[in-house]
Design a protein around this motif. Structure first.
Motif, PDB file in Angstrom:
ATOM      1  N   GLY A 171     -42.531  20.418 -46.677  1.00 11.41           N
ATOM      2  CA  GLY A 171     -43.205  20.717 -45.420  1.00 11.41           C
ATOM      3  C   GLY A 171     -42.450  20.334 -44.170  1.00 11.41           C
ATOM      4  O   GLY A 171     -42.934  20.566 -43.059  1.00 11.41           O
ATOM      5  N   ARG A 172     -41.260  19.795 -44.307  1.00 13.39           N
ATOM      6  CA  ARG A 172     -40.491  19.374 -43.121  1.00 13.39           C
ATOM      7  C   ARG A 172     -40.056  20.578 -42.286  1.00 13.39           C
ATOM      8  O   ARG A 172     -39.777  21.648 -42.817  1.00 13.39           O
ATOM      9  CB  ARG A 172     -39.257  18.577 -43.548  1.00 13.39           C
ATOM     10  CG  ARG A 172     -39.569  17.252 -44.226  1.00 13.39           C
ATOM     11  CD  ARG A 172     -38.309  16.678 -44.834  1.00 13.39           C
ATOM     12  NE  ARG A 172     -37.715  17.650 -45.755  1.00 13.39           N
ATOM     13  CZ  ARG A 172     -36.412  17.698 -46.071  1.00 13.39           C
ATOM     14  NH1 ARG A 172     -35.573  16.848 -45.522  1.00 13.39           N
ATOM     15  NH2 ARG A 172     -35.960  18.605 -46.916  1.00 13.39           N
ATOM     16  N   ARG A 173     -39.994  20.367 -41.000  1.00 16.63           N
ATOM     17  CA  ARG A 173     -39.584  21.424 -40.084  1.00 16.63           C
ATOM     18  C   ARG A 173     -38.491  20.905 -39.148  1.00 16.63           C
ATOM     19  O   ARG A 173     -38.460  19.722 -38.806  1.00 16.63           O
ATOM     20  CB  ARG A 173     -40.768  21.918 -39.254  1.00 16.63           C
ATOM     21  CG  ARG A 173     -41.828  22.633 -40.080  1.00 16.63           C
ATOM     22  CD  ARG A 173     -41.308  23.956 -40.607  1.00 16.63           C
ATOM     23  NE  ARG A 173     -42.277  24.685 -41.412  1.00 16.63           N
ATOM     24  CZ  ARG A 173     -42.383  24.589 -42.736  1.00 16.63           C
ATOM     25  NH1 ARG A 173     -41.574  23.771 -43.404  1.00 16.63           N
ATOM     26  NH2 ARG A 173     -43.279  25.299 -43.393  1.00 16.63           N
ATOM     27  N   THR A 174     -37.622  21.806 -38.741  1.00 15.20           N
ATOM     28  CA  THR A 174     -36.590  21.477 -37.767  1.00 15.20           C
ATOM     29  C   THR A 174     -37.196  21.538 -36.368  1.00 15.20           C
ATOM     30  O   THR A 174     -38.357  21.919 -36.183  1.00 15.20           O
ATOM     31  CB  THR A 174     -35.411  22.457 -37.872  1.00 15.20           C
ATOM     32  OG1 THR A 174     -35.898  23.784 -37.613  1.00 15.20           O
ATOM     33  CG2 THR A 174     -34.801  22.415 -39.268  1.00 15.20           C
ATOM     34  N   ALA A 175     -36.397  21.199 -35.359  1.00 17.20           N
ATOM     35  CA  ALA A 175     -36.898  21.176 -33.987  1.00 17.20           C
ATOM     36  C   ALA A 175     -37.380  22.543 -33.520  1.00 17.20           C
ATOM     37  O   ALA A 175     -38.282  22.636 -32.672  1.00 17.20           O
ATOM     38  CB  ALA A 175     -35.804  20.652 -33.055  1.00 17.20           C
ATOM     39  N   ASP A 176     -36.807  23.606 -34.077  1.00 16.84           N
ATOM     40  CA  ASP A 176     -37.232  24.944 -33.659  1.00 16.84           C
ATOM     41  C   ASP A 176     -38.326  25.525 -34.549  1.00 16.84           C
ATOM     42  O   ASP A 176     -38.635  26.709 -34.479  1.00 16.84           O
ATOM     43  CB  ASP A 176     -36.036  25.894 -33.605  1.00 16.84           C
ATOM     44  CG  ASP A 176     -35.323  26.021 -34.941  1.00 16.84           C
ATOM     45  OD1 ASP A 176     -35.775  25.409 -35.928  1.00 16.84           O
ATOM     46  OD2 ASP A 176     -34.302  26.732 -35.007  1.00 16.84           O
ATOM     47  N   GLY A 177     -38.897  24.662 -35.395  1.00 22.79           N
ATOM     48  CA  GLY A 177     -40.038  25.083 -36.200  1.00 22.79           C
ATOM     49  C   GLY A 177     -39.704  25.733 -37.519  1.00 22.79           C
ATOM     50  O   GLY A 177     -40.609  26.127 -38.263  1.00 22.79           O
ATOM     51  N   LYS A 178     -38.434  25.848 -37.841  1.00 22.45           N
ATOM     52  CA  LYS A 178     -38.046  26.438 -39.113  1.00 22.45           C
ATOM     53  C   LYS A 178     -38.115  25.404 -40.227  1.00 22.45           C
ATOM     54  O   LYS A 178     -38.071  24.192 -39.977  1.00 22.45           O
ATOM     55  CB  LYS A 178     -36.626  26.998 -39.020  1.00 22.45           C
ATOM     56  CG  LYS A 178     -36.475  28.146 -38.043  1.00 22.45           C
ATOM     57  CD  LYS A 178     -35.050  28.659 -38.030  1.00 22.45           C
ATOM     58  CE  LYS A 178     -34.882  29.821 -37.065  1.00 22.45           C
ATOM     59  NZ  LYS A 178     -33.464  30.298 -37.029  1.00 22.45           N
TER      60      LYS A 178
END
Length: 269
Positions: A183-190
């Motif tokens: 479920g982790r996301r990067t700063a841009d939501g990916k």
């Protein structure tokens, strides 16, 4: 910029045989003394369940039953930061042979001879896939250091009793852990770069938790099943290709010929 210093973990990762806290002590300690801070945050929702299963294991120990791995390593998979996980490899439960289980799926203490047959088969496939020579030791800590989460579905076992701690609560914890990784996301939501490697039916049970994560699934490396799809599956090179396609660095799967010196855990106090 001010630097925030996280509290040091209560004990280092190694070795499996050193003295350290017992399971009753673990059940009382704050999560951030048991695991990396971001793992503590991710597993806060199952903290009560974690304390319950640690209390169960403490009861096993109090009744004179030897539990593997020792308390100092039972949560070892969560010592490396959650944010750094790139590859998830799911195992079943720890080796039930004294001195083997070290808290990382498929890994054993560096001094264990011979290495377990499942791990020998993993080395055989590693050589076939990437041309990397098998090691005489079975310490996979170098993989964990690079963000390979070697996570058993069940994190403890009674000595000599394979599967003896299934259904006691660990599955709730590891389900939450797999969901947190996926479920982790990067700063841009990916979705954060991740590849899941699932060997055997137990590992396949987590597939519904993985969402859009690329999955490499095959038979288990056990001698009973390795010839039915594990050999020739090339999980190491394929995982690296999938990581690179997601913009992440590949894993260096070559293990050191001699593992780094293992340090004893720090004592409580």
């Amino acid at each position: 910029m001010d630097t925030v210093t996280e509290p040091e973990p209560l004990f280092d990762l190694e070795p499996a045989t050193a003295a350290g806290p017992d399971f009753a002590e673990l059940a009382r300690l704050p999560l951030r003394e048991l695991m990396a801070p971001d793992w503590a945050d991710a597993l806060a929702g199952v903290e009560a369940e974690l304390r319950s299963v640690l209390s169960f294991v403490a009861g096993e120990e109090a009744a004179g039953r030897r539990v593997l791995p020792p308390a100092s390593n039972v949560l070892r998979a969560f010592r490396q930061p959650l944010n750094g996980v790139r590859v998830l490899i799911v195992g079943q439960d720890p080796y039930p042979t004294p001195g083997h289980a070290v808290g990382l799926a498929f890994s054993v203490d560096a001094g264990t001879r011979p290495i377990p047959r499942s791990l020998a088969n993993i080395y055989r496939e590693l050589e076939s896939d990437l041309g990397l020579p098998p090691r005489i030791h079975g310490d996979l800590g170098a993989w964990a250091d690079q963000g390979v989460l070697l996570l058993n579905r069940v994190l403890s076992v009674r000595e000599g009793g394979a599967g003896s701690h299934r259904g006691k609560g660990w599955e709730t914890i590891t389900t939450a852990a797999v969901a947190a990784v996926a479920g982790r996301r990067t700063a841009d939501g990916k979705a954060a770069p991740l590849v899941a490697v699932l060997w055997g039916k137990d590992a396949e049970s987590v597939r519904p938790l993985l969402g859009s994560t690329p999955v490499l699934a095959s038979a288990h490396p056990s001698p009973l099943s390795a010839s039915r799809g594990f050999f020739g599956s090339r999980p190491f090179s394929r995982a690296n290709t999938l990581l690179e396609q997601q913009g992440a660095d590949p894993v260096d799967w070559e293990l050191p010929a001699v593992p780094a010196r293992q340090l004893p855990p720090r004592s409580l106090g």
